[in-house]
Design a protein around this motif. Structure first.
Motif, PDB file in Angstrom:
ATOM      1  N   TYR A  28       0.834  -1.183  -0.021  1.00  0.00           N
ATOM      2  CA  TYR A  28       0.039  -0.070   0.078  1.00  0.00           C
ATOM      3  C   TYR A  28       0.970   1.261   0.038  1.00  0.00           C
ATOM      4  N   ALA A  48      -5.478   3.366   1.176  1.00  0.00           N
ATOM      5  CA  ALA A  48      -5.676   1.758   1.821  1.00  0.00           C
ATOM      6  C   ALA A  48      -7.279   1.640   1.659  1.00  0.00           C
ATOM      7  N   ARG A  53      -7.726  -2.317  -3.266  1.00  0.00           N
ATOM      8  CA  ARG A  53      -7.471  -3.667  -2.400  1.00  0.00           C
ATOM      9  C   ARG A  53      -7.417  -4.807  -3.008  1.00  0.00           C
TER      10      ARG A  53
END
Ligand code: DC
Length: 260
Positions: free
Chosen positions: A67, A131, A137
């Motif tokens: 991330y 994130a 994701r």
């Protein structure tokens, strides 16, 4: 020593195997294992994950680095917050991967090292936003599953590893600690001068971040039902790692073997 070795040698206490990248491990080479470590910021997840992996001769995956690398790419490419599609395409094109010859493994984008950038303040400031992006994701989780397929003796840490990425992991941990303790650890870890930020301010930030992490739509921070929950407030790192290693070793002999 062959990197594909699957020999075992007997010691008085445990059988020692050699895993796919040549490390000695008490986990039999023909039994894949993934150990997930979820939990909020400041519980020492990364350090513990790394130490546990070293103790058991397993590979270590720092998913936060992925991330962070995406946040660094967003900065470099000067994407705005509404350019999510462009960001995700760029991150996919960057083919984030790790150099497993390093300890801990370092992350690369477009085959170039990016590790030295990912702990900068500007990346840290942006990464919580990055994130929250569902599309990103999903890509990261796909990548993490590919990494496990390539590194089948893995300790992985992040906020969603046991809950989303590897719901079938045979050993899941959830680390927690009192917010005030986590705040103190963060201050120590970052070497913050108490004149510039008080413990109370850091604690408020940690609570805010917990709130953001636990309420996001995709991959929220939750303790998986089947996770072993460890409150590390009154434990030192070695105690935590020893306790986790005992849990892992208790599970190892029940792991299914790979078909030969
Ligand atoms: O663990 P860290 O501070 O390096 O994580 C960076 C950021 O990425 C942090 O905001 C939490 C987030 N993260 C996440 O949402 N899911 C993961 N599996 C790993 C990290």
């Amino acid at each position: 020593m062959s990197t594909q070795a699957t020999k075992t040698q007997t010691s008085p206490a445990v059988k020692i195997s050699v895993n796919t990248i040549g490390k000695s491990t008490p986990v039999p080479a023909n039994r894949p294992i993934i150990i997930t470590i979820d939990g909020p910021a400041g519980t020492g997840k990364s350090t513990v994950a790394r130490m546990l992996a070293a103790k058991l001769g397993l590979d270590f995956l720092d998913t936060g680095a992925m991330y962070r690398a995406a946040a660094a790419i967003m900065i470099d490419k000067q994407f705005d917050e509404d350019q999510v599609g462009e960001l995700v395409s760029e991150v996919i094109g960057a083919d984030l991967h790790f150099d497993w010859s390093q300890d801990p493994p370092t992350i690369l984008a477009w085959d170039n090292p990016i590790d030295h950038r990912i702990r900068s303040q500007e990346v840290t400031d942006l990464v919580s936003y990055v994130a929250t992006l569902s599309e990103l994701r999903q890509h990261m989780v796909r990548k993490q599953r590919i990494i496990f397929a390539q590194h089948p003796h893995l300790v992985t840490e992040g906020r969603d590893q046991g809950s989303v990425a590897f719901p079938d992991a045979p050993v899941k941990f959830y680390l927690d600690a009192e917010p005030m303790i986590r705040a103190q650890r963060r201050i120590d870890q970052l070497g913050i001068d108490p004149q510039t930020m008080s413990l109370e301010t850091m604690c408020d930030r940690i609570i805010q971040r917990d709130e953001m992490d636990s309420t996001r739509a995709d991959g929220p921070l939750v303790c998986p039902d089947d996770a072993i929950r460890i409150d590390t407030s009154a434990m030192d790192i070695e105690e935590v790692v020893d306790l986790m290693a005992k849990h892992v070793m208790a599970r190892v002999q029940d792991l299914p073997e790979l078909d030969s």
